[in-house]
Scaffold this motif. Sequence first.
Motif, mmCIF file in Angstrom:
data_model
loop_
_atom_site.group_PDB
_atom_site.id
_atom_site.type_symbol
_atom_site.label_atom_id
_atom_site.label_comp_id
_atom_site.label_asym_id
_atom_site.label_seq_id
_atom_site.Cartn_x
_atom_site.Cartn_y
_atom_site.Cartn_z
ATOM 1 N N ALA A 1 6.160 5.564 2.368
ATOM 2 C CA ALA A 1 5.398 5.875 1.156
ATOM 3 C C ALA A 1 6.298 5.937 -0.072
ATOM 4 N N ARG A 2 7.524 6.417 0.097
ATOM 5 C CA ARG A 2 8.442 6.524 -1.037
ATOM 6 C C ARG A 2 8.734 5.169 -1.664
ATOM 7 N N ASP A 3 8.673 4.124 -0.869
ATOM 8 C CA ASP A 3 9.071 2.799 -1.327
ATOM 9 C C ASP A 3 7.894 1.900 -1.691
ATOM 10 N N GLU A 4 6.706 2.452 -1.781
ATOM 11 C CA GLU A 4 5.523 1.658 -2.145
ATOM 12 C C GLU A 4 5.438 1.504 -3.670
ATOM 13 N N ARG A 5 6.496 1.011 -4.262
ATOM 14 C CA ARG A 5 6.538 0.891 -5.727
ATOM 15 C C ARG A 5 5.567 -0.157 -6.241
ATOM 16 N N LEU A 6 5.440 -1.263 -5.520
ATOM 17 C CA LEU A 6 4.524 -2.311 -5.954
ATOM 18 C C LEU A 6 3.091 -1.793 -5.948
ATOM 19 N N GLN A 7 2.720 -1.093 -4.902
ATOM 20 C CA GLN A 7 1.369 -0.534 -4.820
ATOM 21 C C GLN A 7 1.151 0.508 -5.905
ATOM 22 N N TRP A 8 2.126 1.389 -6.115
ATOM 23 C CA TRP A 8 1.984 2.447 -7.129
ATOM 24 C C TRP A 8 1.776 1.860 -8.519
ATOM 25 N N LEU A 9 2.508 0.803 -8.821
ATOM 26 C CA LEU A 9 2.431 0.223 -10.157
ATOM 27 C C LEU A 9 1.177 -0.612 -10.354
#
Length: 600
Positions: free
Chosen positions: A48-56
């Motif tokens: 979850a910490r590395d879901e940067r693409l999804q977060w953005l």
Amino acid sequence: MFQSFEATSDTSTGPARLAALRAALAAEGLAGFLVPRADAHQGEYVAARDERLQWLTGFTGSAGFCIVLPDLAGVFIDGRYRVQVKGQVDLWHFTPVPWPETKPGDWIRAHLAEGVVGFDPWLHTGDEIAKLETALAGSGVTLRASANMVDRVWPDQPAPPMGRAFVHPEELAGASSHDKRAALAEGLRKAGQRAAVITLPDSLCWLLNIRGADVPRNPVLHGFAVLHDDARVTLFAESAKFDAATRAHLGPHVTLRPPLALVPALHTLTGPVRVDATTAPVALRMELEEAGVVVAAGDDPCRLPKARKTPAEIAATREAHLRDGAAMVEFLCWLDAEAPKGGLTEISVVRALEGFRRATNALHDISFDTICGVGPHGAIMHYRVTEQSNRPVRAGELLLVDSGAQYIDGTTDITRTVAVGDPGDEARACYTRVLQGMVAISRARFPRGVAGCHIDALARYPLWLAGMDFDHGTGHGVGAFLSVHEGPQRLSRVSDVPLDPGMILSNEPGYYREGAFGIRLENLIVVAQAPALPGGDSRDQLCFETLTFVPLDRRLILTDELARGERAWLDAYHAEVLARIGPRVSAPALDWLRAACVPL
């Protein structure tokens, strides 16, 4: 249950987050930034910490990236996600870009005249950055390694995962960690290399005969390792993940150190040090070169040995597939009884399937969130049902269910498309073409040295004859109680890795009609030595052994369209399904199975 159904994507959050990122980029003097779906370990699945693409962006696919420029934000997606992305991102602020047809370097040159584009060197491989630098050469755009700018504007970013490591039994692995390390160390010495840096989570777990819980659905551990040419290993991972039993298993020649010690340790190495430019973050090469350590190009030394399963791993995964096949037959029997009554939904189908797998009392986890799509949802290749998208199972539609399980003795992945009522002749014609492609792969014989790119066309030919195709590879590698997607073996137009005995792959052609239906059929197969044929010459040939034993929906097969050899294979397959799975299922499921396996 393992799977949840809350929506993890919200198109409304993207614009504000994009604006915050652009403000941070301007303050840093950057004209753009690369946002991949990746972590520092370059595995396909991220925490979850590395879901940067999804977060953005809101996009939840397993592959893709975003390039953020001052006036444009391109979300690069391959053919699997062309439908999905349109429903997950704010199309006023994010622009879907077909990839790999559109190269990122060409796209940047077309939309940015000059400036510096930043990237986090821990999230990109050396090959990725080298290709992009080459594409931008001579333009007014340059690349610059920087801190991760998404992390700067993500206020509630989750903490790094802290899943516990555990021992994978040697009797299932088929080789001790000591023997694996010794064999790879010998390879380093022959290559004149002093060490290799291991970054892929499944490589790390395979090498040390351990498993972890840092990534959803895949029993892998986050960490880095340095394998030395004397077979010693320095493991950089959080000590809290290891209990006394796992530490004892690692033994005296594996030294556990904290992750923050990795970079200082790299600076003390004596080269040449092998770094895989296709899988390792470019930051490793940068740190080694800064310290004056000679870097040697080469493959991750674990990848091919890991892909070539031991006899013990193959025997174990056969048993896992029989167990899983019985659970699938119980599920399909239940589905055939309940679907005509009405009242089923995609979510209730997913819940029921997980229940049948749990009833085996051997389920460690599912191997990925079940893809369960009715009607038009089946055309979304990696569809994930949520409470908001949940669709009733209606008569006259196709139901696509792609699922899998993680058992201690093996990883499974199976897709079946079934009829609910009468879906019509066009659906049956498409199903039959997909089935013919799957059968063609199953029956294939080929010389040693043949790669996935040579075989992929066999699955597409029946569809090509009708002017059809599918926008994903025919098959991916599968681990042994490891990642459900494993490299480097694939059945794909882009795979030049020769297929070797012991490699496990999926065999999953499909066909997708946006807004109407999707069809995919999937068995797992393992590369094996082909038996000699009467009258054949002395060529050394390989073939595929099928691991998955679950009936295919005979109601969707246009029998007259099948060639004699195709019918013979299907009848033999169904006879074997009945023989292998019949003794493992309940009496009602056995009655259903007998009817499902009647010869064509």
